[in-house]
Design a protein around this motif. Structure first.
Motif, PDB file in Angstrom:
ATOM      1  N   ASP A  49     -11.687 -59.490 -30.796  1.00 50.60           N
ATOM      2  CA  ASP A  49     -11.113 -60.148 -31.975  1.00 50.60           C
ATOM      3  C   ASP A  49     -10.269 -61.372 -31.589  1.00 50.60           C
ATOM      4  OD1 ASP A  49     -10.849 -60.370 -34.728  1.00 50.60           O
ATOM      5  OD2 ASP A  49      -8.951 -59.274 -34.742  1.00 50.60           O
ATOM      6  N   TYR A  88     -17.512 -72.429 -33.565  1.00 55.99           N
ATOM      7  CA  TYR A  88     -16.433 -71.691 -32.913  1.00 55.99           C
ATOM      8  C   TYR A  88     -16.456 -70.195 -33.226  1.00 55.99           C
ATOM      9  CZ  TYR A  88     -14.341 -75.973 -31.135  1.00 55.99           C
ATOM     10  OH  TYR A  88     -14.121 -77.138 -30.439  1.00 55.99           O
ATOM     11  N   GLU A  89     -17.612 -69.698 -33.661  1.00 53.21           N
ATOM     12  CA  GLU A  89     -17.752 -68.271 -33.926  1.00 53.21           C
ATOM     13  C   GLU A  89     -19.021 -67.752 -33.268  1.00 53.21           C
ATOM     14  OE1 GLU A  89     -17.789 -67.842 -38.154  1.00 53.21           O
ATOM     15  OE2 GLU A  89     -15.621 -68.060 -38.368  1.00 53.21           O
ATOM     16  N   SER A 114      -8.891 -65.070 -31.270  1.00 53.55           N
ATOM     17  CA  SER A 114      -8.759 -66.371 -31.920  1.00 53.55           C
ATOM     18  C   SER A 114      -7.989 -67.277 -30.966  1.00 53.55           C
ATOM     19  CB  SER A 114      -8.031 -66.264 -33.254  1.00 53.55           C
ATOM     20  OG  SER A 114      -8.727 -65.419 -34.153  1.00 53.55           O
ATOM     21  N   GLN A 138     -22.377 -65.939 -33.497  1.00 48.27           N
ATOM     22  CA  GLN A 138     -23.352 -65.679 -34.564  1.00 48.27           C
ATOM     23  C   GLN A 138     -24.211 -64.446 -34.288  1.00 48.27           C
ATOM     24  OE1 GLN A 138     -23.267 -67.510 -37.367  1.00 48.27           O
ATOM     25  NE2 GLN A 138     -21.534 -68.561 -36.415  1.00 48.27           N
ATOM     26  N   HIS A 182     -11.231 -71.046 -32.572  1.00 47.30           N
ATOM     27  CA  HIS A 182     -12.082 -69.849 -32.535  1.00 47.30           C
ATOM     28  C   HIS A 182     -11.468 -68.758 -33.397  1.00 47.30           C
ATOM     29  CE1 HIS A 182     -12.948 -71.908 -28.664  1.00 47.30           C
ATOM     30  NE2 HIS A 182     -14.184 -71.510 -28.906  1.00 47.30           N
ATOM     31  N   SER A 183     -12.342 -67.949 -33.990  1.00 49.87           N
ATOM     32  CA  SER A 183     -11.815 -66.845 -34.797  1.00 49.87           C
ATOM     33  C   SER A 183     -12.670 -65.606 -34.628  1.00 49.87           C
ATOM     34  CB  SER A 183     -11.746 -67.236 -36.278  1.00 49.87           C
ATOM     35  OG  SER A 183     -13.025 -67.558 -36.780  1.00 49.87           O
ATOM     36  N   ASN A 184     -11.985 -64.477 -34.429  1.00 50.34           N
ATOM     37  CA  ASN A 184     -12.624 -63.149 -34.423  1.00 50.34           C
ATOM     38  C   ASN A 184     -13.784 -63.054 -33.434  1.00 50.34           C
ATOM     39  OD1 ASN A 184     -12.179 -63.819 -37.778  1.00 50.34           O
ATOM     40  ND2 ASN A 184     -10.915 -62.302 -36.739  1.00 50.34           N
ATOM     41  N   VAL A 185     -13.600 -63.575 -32.233  1.00 50.97           N
ATOM     42  CA  VAL A 185     -14.663 -63.539 -31.226  1.00 50.97           C
ATOM     43  C   VAL A 185     -14.635 -62.203 -30.490  1.00 50.97           C
ATOM     44  CG1 VAL A 185     -15.533 -64.539 -29.086  1.00 50.97           C
ATOM     45  CG2 VAL A 185     -14.687 -66.035 -30.907  1.00 50.97           C
ATOM     46  N   MET A 243     -23.462 -69.124 -30.309  1.00 54.25           N
ATOM     47  CA  MET A 243     -22.257 -69.562 -31.008  1.00 54.25           C
ATOM     48  C   MET A 243     -22.556 -70.737 -31.921  1.00 54.25           C
ATOM     49  SD  MET A 243     -19.155 -69.344 -28.206  1.00 54.25           S
ATOM     50  CE  MET A 243     -17.964 -69.813 -29.488  1.00 54.25           C
TER      51      MET A 243
END
Length: 512
Positions: free
Chosen positions: A266, A477-478, A268, A480, A273-276, A474
């Motif tokens: 999770d 910044y997330e 960031s 996929q 970046h968010s919730n990686v 990706m």
């Protein structure tokens, strides 16, 4: 009717202290053609380009422009004869506008004269229109993508009335779609009579875009200004390395039960970046793919402590890691990062080959009492320099004087020597030849087979499919989704692009 070459280099020899870089090299460029210049790293391509563009004066030999003798004492002499170059490492000023960069040569000639920015933008618009590049000339270069910067470099060369344009690895940092756009531009320039020199290690692109070829091997012509008609990939490989290309290719490896080496939960970051969520296991080669701007390199820098992680956890060997600096990442947690930007992040250009290759092992080798000798460093790093066939007169050679490909080899070799737990390698094969690329792939597999977790970031999709056990995609910044790689390029490339463009079912977790 005999057509006069627009440019000729005849029996060029170039000597440096202790080195003969070019030995009787010739090249002939015809008007309205795209001419490939090929060769391994250290074959003499960069030296020949520098001779053609006035950076170096040849020790002997002759240069002809439109059949007339030409002698260049500087790059401005070459520019005055209509010879331009677009370098692999872009030479743009990020805070200046597109128009200012295009006309930098002209504006600096009259330092005390006020700049008419309206006229500057109008003039720049002319060259951008020639490339069908629809963008405001007042846009700062720092706001452009890599592909757009490439077009600005070409517009800059055209504004100097270049009729011979040399492009050094122009697609190295471009996606496949951006490469198609660039090729359309190059074909228009060719059709308008510009003679283009295309330097690349991507032989499929050479066969697609070029009509003639010159190949250098060890500073001499292996092939001189020959038509590409009837030549295939293996013919070019034989010219370059004297034999056929080794088979190589993807290898099926099962790492699904290996312990996790690195995990993001999770995560960031301060850069967006968010919730990686992401894991890479010991012995696994994890591919990280995305279009330029997807946030892959930035994620790597966050893992290495260069960009703050604002939420979530980074775990190494199952334990939460407190990484506040690159030094922490390297020395406390055994992480290594080969940057795509070797000149500003990967190497100390004024220092020697030995110093650069050994810098990350100094602390480990110095022992309890801080004793460190060149002999210890050589023992640790020379096997990797030799394996990657770094071409240098000596280990004392200044790295800044080596070719870009050899610089890339050194930036990789230093981490191979470091014995780290997790190696992140960003655009590993930019600027290196096909033989070294195969060696590098074998080394990465060997590292993984010995338990190192490897993360490969590359915009070269065939390289991604050839190397990775698993591919994380990706965008914006997330993460996929993630794909198990089966080594079948057509199937994997379609699945990757479907994830990027969201033509897919619900994204699967990147955590294995």
């Amino acid at each position: 009717m005999t057509v006069t070459p627009v440019f000729e280099a005849i029996n060029i020899e170039k000597r440096f202290p202790g080195v003969k870089a070019l030995d009787g090299v010739s090249l002939s460029l015809m008007p309205g053609s795209i001419h490939a210049l090929l060769g391994e790293n250290g074959a003499g391509k960069s030296t020949l380009i520098k001779v053609i563009t006035g950076v170096h004066r040849p020790t002997s030999g002759q240069l002809l422009v439109n059949g007339q003798d030409a002698q260049f004492s500087s790059t401005r002499d070459a520019v005055a004869k209509g010879i331009g170059v677009v370098h692999q490492e872009r030479n743009l000023i990020p805070r200046f506008s597109i128009a200012e960069n295009i006309h930098l040569e002209q504006t600096t000639r009259h330092a005390l004269k006020p700049i008419d920015y309206a006229e500057l933008n109008r003039s720049a618009r002319r060259w951008l229109d020639a490339l069908e590049f629809d963008i405001d000339p007042a846009t700062p270069v720092m706001d452009l993508s890599v592909a757009q910067m490439q077009l600005v470099e070409i517009a800059k060369a055209l504004s100097l009335q270049s009729r011979v344009l040399l492009l050094d690895e122009p697609t190295a940092s471009l996606t496949s779609n951006e490469t198609k756009t660039l090729f359309a531009v190059l074909r228009r320039l060719r059709d308008n009579g510009v003679s283009l020199v295309f330097v690349s290690h991507k032989l499929e692109e050479v066969l697609e875009i070029c009509d003639r070829v010159t190949v250098l091997r060890d500073g001499v012509n292996a092939c001189q200004s020959q038509s590409l008609k009837g030549l295939g990939r293996q013919d070019l490989v034989r010219f370059m390395i004297g034999r056929n290309e080794s088979a190589g290719g993807w290898q099926k490896r099962d790492t699904s039960t290996n312990p996790v080496a690195l995990e993001l939960k999770d995560v960031s970051t301060a850069i967006g970046h968010s919730n990686v969520d992401l894991t890479v296991r010991k012995g696994e080669i994890l591919g990280l793919y995305g279009l330029i701007g997807a946030g892959r390199s930035e994620l790597a820098k966050s893992i290495m402590g260069r960009i703050p992680v604002t939420n979530g956890e980074v775990l190494i060997d199952g334990q939460v890691a407190r990484i506040s600096s690159v030094g922490d990442a390297i020395h406390r947690y055994g992480l290594g990062y080969v940057s795509e930007d070797r000149k500003t992040e990967g190497l100390l250009l004024p220092h020697s080959v030995l110093a650069n290759a050994g810098i990350v092992v100094w602390k480990r080798l110095s022992g309890l009492f801080g004793s460190l000798s060149d002999a210890k460093i050589r023992k640790a790093v020379v096997p990797f320099l030799e394996r990657l066939e770094v071409k240098t007169p000596s280990l004392a050679q200044t790295v800044g004087n080596l070719s870009g490909g050899n610089q890339q080899k050194i930036s990789v070799a230093k981490w191979l020597a470091a014995g780290i737990k997790v190696l992140i390698i960003d655009e590993p094969s930019v600027g290196i030849d096909i033989k070294t690329k195969a060696y590098l792939h074998d080394l990465l597999r060997e590292l993984a087979n010995n338990g190192t977790a490897v993360i490969v970031i590359t915009s070269d999709m065939p390289e991604m499919v050839a190397l990775a056990d698993r591919i994380v995609v990706m965008d914006n910044y997330e993460v996929q989704g993630a794909l198990e790689n089966d080594g079948v390029y057509e199937r994997m490339s379609e699945a990757i692009m479907n994830l990027i463009h969201k033509v897919k079912p619900e994204p699967v977790s990147a955590t294995a």
